[in-house]
Write a protein that holds these residues in place. Sequence first.
Motif, PDB file in Angstrom:
ATOM      1  N   TYR A 207     -43.028  33.996   4.836  1.00 45.83           N
ATOM      2  CA  TYR A 207     -42.007  33.244   4.092  1.00 45.83           C
ATOM      3  C   TYR A 207     -41.843  31.840   4.679  1.00 45.83           C
ATOM      4  CZ  TYR A 207     -37.449  31.972   2.178  1.00 45.83           C
ATOM      5  OH  TYR A 207     -36.427  31.316   1.550  1.00 45.83           O
ATOM      6  N   ARG A 208     -41.836  31.747   5.999  1.00 46.56           N
ATOM      7  CA  ARG A 208     -41.695  30.443   6.642  1.00 46.56           C
ATOM      8  C   ARG A 208     -42.910  29.559   6.396  1.00 46.56           C
ATOM      9  NH1 ARG A 208     -39.189  32.516  12.460  1.00 46.56           N
ATOM     10  NH2 ARG A 208     -37.058  32.935  11.681  1.00 46.56           N
ATOM     11  N   SER A 209     -44.048  30.175   6.077  1.00 44.46           N
ATOM     12  CA  SER A 209     -45.258  29.411   5.789  1.00 44.46           C
ATOM     13  C   SER A 209     -45.378  29.032   4.321  1.00 44.46           C
ATOM     14  CB  SER A 209     -46.491  30.225   6.211  1.00 44.46           C
ATOM     15  OG  SER A 209     -46.444  30.535   7.591  1.00 44.46           O
ATOM     16  N   GLY A 210     -44.364  29.384   3.538  1.00 44.86           N
ATOM     17  CA  GLY A 210     -44.371  29.027   2.130  1.00 44.86           C
ATOM     18  C   GLY A 210     -44.992  30.058   1.216  1.00 44.86           C
ATOM     19  N   VAL A 211     -45.280  31.250   1.736  1.00 50.34           N
ATOM     20  CA  VAL A 211     -45.867  32.309   0.920  1.00 50.34           C
ATOM     21  C   VAL A 211     -44.783  32.929   0.037  1.00 50.34           C
ATOM     22  CG1 VAL A 211     -46.970  34.581   0.993  1.00 50.34           C
ATOM     23  CG2 VAL A 211     -47.631  32.813   2.633  1.00 50.34           C
ATOM     24  N   PRO A 212     -45.052  33.119  -1.281  1.00 52.14           N
ATOM     25  CA  PRO A 212     -44.046  33.719  -2.181  1.00 52.14           C
ATOM     26  C   PRO A 212     -43.897  35.212  -1.941  1.00 52.14           C
ATOM     27  CG  PRO A 212     -46.082  33.346  -3.371  1.00 52.14           C
ATOM     28  CD  PRO A 212     -46.283  32.743  -2.005  1.00 52.14           C
ATOM     29  N   VAL A 213     -43.268  35.563  -0.833  1.00 53.67           N
ATOM     30  CA  VAL A 213     -43.159  36.966  -0.413  1.00 53.67           C
ATOM     31  C   VAL A 213     -42.415  37.794  -1.446  1.00 53.67           C
ATOM     32  CG1 VAL A 213     -42.200  38.517   1.329  1.00 53.67           C
ATOM     33  CG2 VAL A 213     -43.327  36.398   2.034  1.00 53.67           C
ATOM     34  N   ASP A 214     -41.262  37.310  -1.888  1.00 51.31           N
ATOM     35  CA  ASP A 214     -40.461  38.077  -2.849  1.00 51.31           C
ATOM     36  C   ASP A 214     -41.219  38.280  -4.154  1.00 51.31           C
ATOM     37  OD1 ASP A 214     -38.503  38.140  -0.958  1.00 51.31           O
ATOM     38  OD2 ASP A 214     -37.110  36.790  -1.998  1.00 51.31           O
ATOM     39  N   GLY A 215     -41.860  37.234  -4.632  1.00 54.86           N
ATOM     40  CA  GLY A 215     -42.625  37.346  -5.873  1.00 54.86           C
ATOM     41  C   GLY A 215     -43.768  38.337  -5.747  1.00 54.86           C
ATOM     42  N   ALA A 216     -44.443  38.337  -4.602  1.00 48.71           N
ATOM     43  CA  ALA A 216     -45.555  39.266  -4.381  1.00 48.71           C
ATOM     44  C   ALA A 216     -45.066  40.712  -4.387  1.00 48.71           C
ATOM     45  CB  ALA A 216     -46.242  38.943  -3.056  1.00 48.71           C
ATOM     46  N   ARG A 217     -43.899  40.950  -3.794  1.00 47.62           N
ATOM     47  CA  ARG A 217     -43.380  42.315  -3.723  1.00 47.62           C
ATOM     48  C   ARG A 217     -42.894  42.801  -5.090  1.00 47.62           C
ATOM     49  NH1 ARG A 217     -39.073  42.874   0.866  1.00 47.62           N
ATOM     50  NH2 ARG A 217     -39.369  45.077   0.352  1.00 47.62           N
ATOM     51  N   VAL A 218     -42.198  41.942  -5.839  1.00 44.64           N
ATOM     52  CA  VAL A 218     -41.753  42.332  -7.177  1.00 44.64           C
ATOM     53  C   VAL A 218     -42.962  42.592  -8.077  1.00 44.64           C
ATOM     54  CG1 VAL A 218     -40.528  41.574  -9.246  1.00 44.64           C
ATOM     55  CG2 VAL A 218     -39.546  41.133  -6.991  1.00 44.64           C
ATOM     56  N   ALA A 219     -43.977  41.722  -7.993  1.00 45.50           N
ATOM     57  CA  ALA A 219     -45.188  41.916  -8.786  1.00 45.50           C
ATOM     58  C   ALA A 219     -45.873  43.223  -8.420  1.00 45.50           C
ATOM     59  CB  ALA A 219     -46.137  40.737  -8.571  1.00 45.50           C
ATOM     60  N   ALA A 220     -45.854  43.592  -7.130  1.00 42.09           N
ATOM     61  CA  ALA A 220     -46.465  44.851  -6.703  1.00 42.09           C
ATOM     62  C   ALA A 220     -45.779  46.043  -7.366  1.00 42.09           C
ATOM     63  CB  ALA A 220     -46.397  44.974  -5.180  1.00 42.09           C
ATOM     64  N   TYR A 221     -44.456  46.017  -7.446  1.00 41.40           N
ATOM     65  CA  TYR A 221     -43.732  47.110  -8.098  1.00 41.40           C
ATOM     66  C   TYR A 221     -44.037  47.156  -9.595  1.00 41.40           C
ATOM     67  CZ  TYR A 221     -40.963  48.530  -4.066  1.00 41.40           C
ATOM     68  OH  TYR A 221     -40.564  49.040  -2.852  1.00 41.40           O
ATOM     69  N   ALA A 222     -44.155  45.980 -10.223  1.00 42.46           N
ATOM     70  CA  ALA A 222     -44.464  45.935 -11.655  1.00 42.46           C
ATOM     71  C   ALA A 222     -45.855  46.512 -11.927  1.00 42.46           C
ATOM     72  CB  ALA A 222     -44.365  44.502 -12.162  1.00 42.46           C
ATOM     73  N   ILE A 223     -46.832  46.129 -11.111  1.00 41.17           N
ATOM     74  CA  ILE A 223     -48.194  46.650 -11.283  1.00 41.17           C
ATOM     75  C   ILE A 223     -48.225  48.146 -11.010  1.00 41.17           C
ATOM     76  CG2 ILE A 223     -50.548  46.540 -10.383  1.00 41.17           C
ATOM     77  CD1 ILE A 223     -50.012  43.565  -9.789  1.00 41.17           C
ATOM     78  N   SER A 224     -47.495  48.572  -9.997  1.00 48.05           N
ATOM     79  CA  SER A 224     -47.422  49.995  -9.683  1.00 48.05           C
ATOM     80  C   SER A 224     -46.869  50.787 -10.862  1.00 48.05           C
ATOM     81  CB  SER A 224     -46.542  50.210  -8.444  1.00 48.05           C
ATOM     82  OG  SER A 224     -46.396  51.583  -8.151  1.00 48.05           O
ATOM     83  N   GLY A 225     -45.814  50.269 -11.481  1.00 47.40           N
ATOM     84  CA  GLY A 225     -45.242  50.937 -12.651  1.00 47.40           C
ATOM     85  C   GLY A 225     -46.235  51.025 -13.796  1.00 47.40           C
ATOM     86  N   LEU A 226     -46.996  49.961 -14.016  1.00 47.37           N
ATOM     87  CA  LEU A 226     -48.008  49.959 -15.073  1.00 47.37           C
ATOM     88  C   LEU A 226     -49.075  51.016 -14.816  1.00 47.37           C
ATOM     89  CD1 LEU A 226     -49.425  48.739 -17.554  1.00 47.37           C
ATOM     90  CD2 LEU A 226     -50.430  47.025 -16.018  1.00 47.37           C
ATOM     91  N   LEU A 227     -49.536  51.122 -13.581  1.00 49.24           N
ATOM     92  CA  LEU A 227     -50.546  52.119 -13.249  1.00 49.24           C
ATOM     93  C   LEU A 227     -50.021  53.538 -13.444  1.00 49.24           C
ATOM     94  CD1 LEU A 227     -52.011  50.484 -10.003  1.00 49.24           C
ATOM     95  CD2 LEU A 227     -53.189  50.741 -12.191  1.00 49.24           C
TER      96      LEU A 227
END
Length: 321
Positions: A207-227
């Motif tokens: 997060y301190r390096s500018g990585v979209p941590v929250d977005g990556a985690r929410v997207a992971a849950y969305a993809i998981s739900g789709l699968l």
Amino acid sequence: MSTVASPRQAGALYWPVQLRRNAGVRGLFAVVMAFLVAYGFLFPGLLTASGFAKFTQSWFPLALVAMAQAILMLTGGISLAIGAMVSLGAVIAATTMTGPLGVAGGAAAVALTGIGIGGATGFIVVKLRLPAIVVTLAGSFIIGGAALLILPRPGGAIPEWLSDLLAGNTPAAFVLLMLIVLLWKLYLATPLGLSLYAAGENPVGAYRSGVPVDGARVAAYAISGLLCTGAGLFVAAQTGSGDPVIGTAFTLNSIAAAVLGGIGFLGGQGTMRGALAGSVLLSLMISVMFFLGFTPVAQYVAQGLIIIGAVAIPQFRKVQQ
């Protein structure tokens, strides 16, 4: 002096990271091959086109839920709602595909439901800072209740041609799985995909390096739900109808397959190919024990011992080092 790493420097960093992530996977592949040989000996029909198609059909739903669980575990999360999501996907498919929506509309409803519920779960976990295990446990009751409201008892129908296509004598399941793996590799090349491991391994630093941590985690849950809902659609195609509790066993099996594949509970450890290998190993274990005449109780005990061993051996090696 430029701070941008050269291609040679990037390559020098890439391979050590990959080797660490793939720790133990080579041994896993060897075990999978041993089980494949045993299964082929017990069931020679595996080498035929029809036998291969049937094997991949029985493995495909477990492969999808293993991927669904693995992507969450890579980000440091976990889901206890996977089985309920599979059941929900199955009943939505069975109640929509023979109606006005048709197959295309029913498939879209299944996909949107998975993405929507998964994304909402991820938003609650990430933004409200609630434990994923608590949120998904509560979600499993809500989602399971929704599946029972839609279809209180097994019923509905899947178009016969779709069942024949997905669960017939063609390797459609294997082709779909290869397509999903390709899409996964493409996803890993996107900003959210590149952030996936960082979000699980060192979220604060990322997060301190500018990585979209929250977005990556929410997207992971969305993809998981789709699968998960996609796995439910496939299970409904296999049975020809929907069942509101058909996904119950998939929750623990998804965790078992991911753990067998070397996915760590703390995030940032393991690979998706490891999770897939774990899923095929678990599927083979069940099949081989069935052919050897193991009772259901003995099968559960054997699976539990193998899973404990899969978790304990890497930890034992670390202690010895």
